[in-house]
Design a protein around this motif. Structure first.
Motif, short mmCIF file in Angstrom:
data_model
loop_
_atom_site.label_atom_id
_atom_site.label_comp_id
_atom_site.label_asym_id
_atom_site.label_seq_id
_atom_site.Cartn_x
_atom_site.Cartn_y
_atom_site.Cartn_z
N UNK A 148 -3.10 8.76 -3.07
CA UNK A 148 -2.77 10.06 -2.48
C UNK A 148 -2.72 9.94 -0.96
N UNK A 149 -3.63 9.16 -0.39
CA UNK A 149 -3.67 9.00 1.06
C UNK A 149 -2.53 8.09 1.52
N UNK A 150 -1.97 8.33 2.71
CA UNK A 150 -0.90 7.47 3.21
C UNK A 150 -1.39 6.04 3.40
N UNK A 151 -0.52 5.09 3.09
CA UNK A 151 -0.91 3.69 3.18
C UNK A 151 0.17 2.89 3.91
N UNK A 152 -0.24 1.97 4.77
CA UNK A 152 0.65 1.04 5.43
C UNK A 152 0.20 -0.38 5.11
N UNK A 153 1.06 -1.35 5.46
CA UNK A 153 0.76 -2.74 5.17
C UNK A 153 0.47 -3.52 6.45
N UNK A 154 -0.42 -4.46 6.35
CA UNK A 154 -0.69 -5.38 7.45
C UNK A 154 0.05 -6.68 7.16
N UNK A 155 0.98 -7.02 8.00
CA UNK A 155 1.71 -8.26 7.84
C UNK A 155 0.85 -9.43 8.31
N UNK A 156 1.06 -10.63 7.75
CA UNK A 156 0.26 -11.79 8.15
C UNK A 156 0.31 -12.02 9.66
N UNK A 157 -0.86 -12.21 10.26
CA UNK A 157 -0.95 -12.47 11.69
C UNK A 157 -1.14 -11.24 12.55
N UNK A 158 -0.87 -10.07 11.99
CA UNK A 158 -1.05 -8.84 12.76
C UNK A 158 -2.53 -8.51 12.90
N UNK A 159 -2.95 -7.93 14.02
CA UNK A 159 -4.35 -7.52 14.16
C UNK A 159 -4.65 -6.30 13.32
N UNK A 160 -5.89 -6.19 12.88
CA UNK A 160 -6.32 -4.98 12.19
C UNK A 160 -6.51 -3.87 13.22
N UNK A 161 -6.08 -2.67 12.93
CA UNK A 161 -6.31 -1.57 13.87
C UNK A 161 -7.80 -1.25 13.99
N UNK A 162 -8.25 -0.94 15.18
CA UNK A 162 -9.65 -0.57 15.40
C UNK A 162 -9.76 0.94 15.31
#
Length: 223
Positions: A133-147
């Motif tokens: 139900x909650x919006x979801x995005x993808x983390x591509x390889x090598x991208x930093x995790x959002x803080x």
């Protein structure tokens, strides 16, 4: 004759034979092929336990057969066999396994080829499916995790730095079989967490990883 209701008016039909003893007992007791929808609300996260089915469908169904948690955790592979074998939906039977059985290369269809062979309303074929139900995005390889302390994180192996609202790790051992079996349960827990939005990390695109990434892309509306 296969009714149009089963084939969605197409000239092909998908046939599946489960290997679970409870499902086989149901088929033998029915003495007929069965056609049925998935046991979840349309477009939402697939169930992998009987409790998941109860949570979503509740009193809409009279009987739930509980055969334990799903062993593989992702849906079946959809394979078009004529004229050449091509996977329309990656699933529990991997491309590598199919190639070993068929003794020939097996391709994986892109979005346009899937649309050519299946109606847009076919389950599991929409660009957005298996979605929380909650919006979801993808983390591509090598991208930093959002803080961001409000996000829920679905990580492949390692717990990311920072303090997100919720964290689920698919397989600390890097085991794709374990990751596939945990995928939908992890998404459900994240969807029920205090997080306001979710971010998921893609896994290696080999073996069951192709099915896992397919489900993650659809959960993010990118199928």
């Amino acid at each position: 004759v296969v009714p149009d209701l089963v084939t969605s008016g197409l000239e092909t039909v998908g046939v599946r034979c489960p290997d679970h003893p409870l499902a086989l007992a149901l088929l033998r007791g029915s003495c007929t092929p069965l056609a049925a929808p998935s046991a979840n609300s349309f477009g939402r996260i697939s169930p992998t336990t009987a409790d998941h089915v109860r949570d979503q469908l509740g009193n809409l169904v009279e009987v739930i057969l509980d055969g334990g948690p799903c062993r593989i955790g992702v849906e079946s592979t959809v394979l078009l066999v004529d004229p050449l074998p091509v996977i329309l939906r990656p699933g529990g039977c991997t491309r590598e396994q199919l190639e070993a059985i068929l003794k020939e290369p097996v391709a994986t269809a892109g979005r346009n080829e899937r649309a050519e062979h299946l109606p847009t309303q076919a389950p599991g074929m929409l660009a957005s499916h298996y979605a929380p139900v909650k919006p979801m995005t993808l983390r591509m390889p090598g991208e930093p995790w959002p803080k961001d302390p409000t996000i829920g994180v679905l990580a492949w192996q390692n717990v990311p730095l920072g303090s997100p609202a919720a964290i689920e790790v698919l397989s600390q051992a890097g085991d794709l079989t374990e990751a596939a079996s945990r995928l939908f349960a992890c998404l459900r827990r994240l969807d029920a967490s205090p997080a306001t939005r979710l971010i998921a990390e893609l896994v290696p695109e080999i073996g069951l990883g192709a099915a896992i990434n397919d489900r993650l892309r659809r959960a993010a509306g990118l199928g």
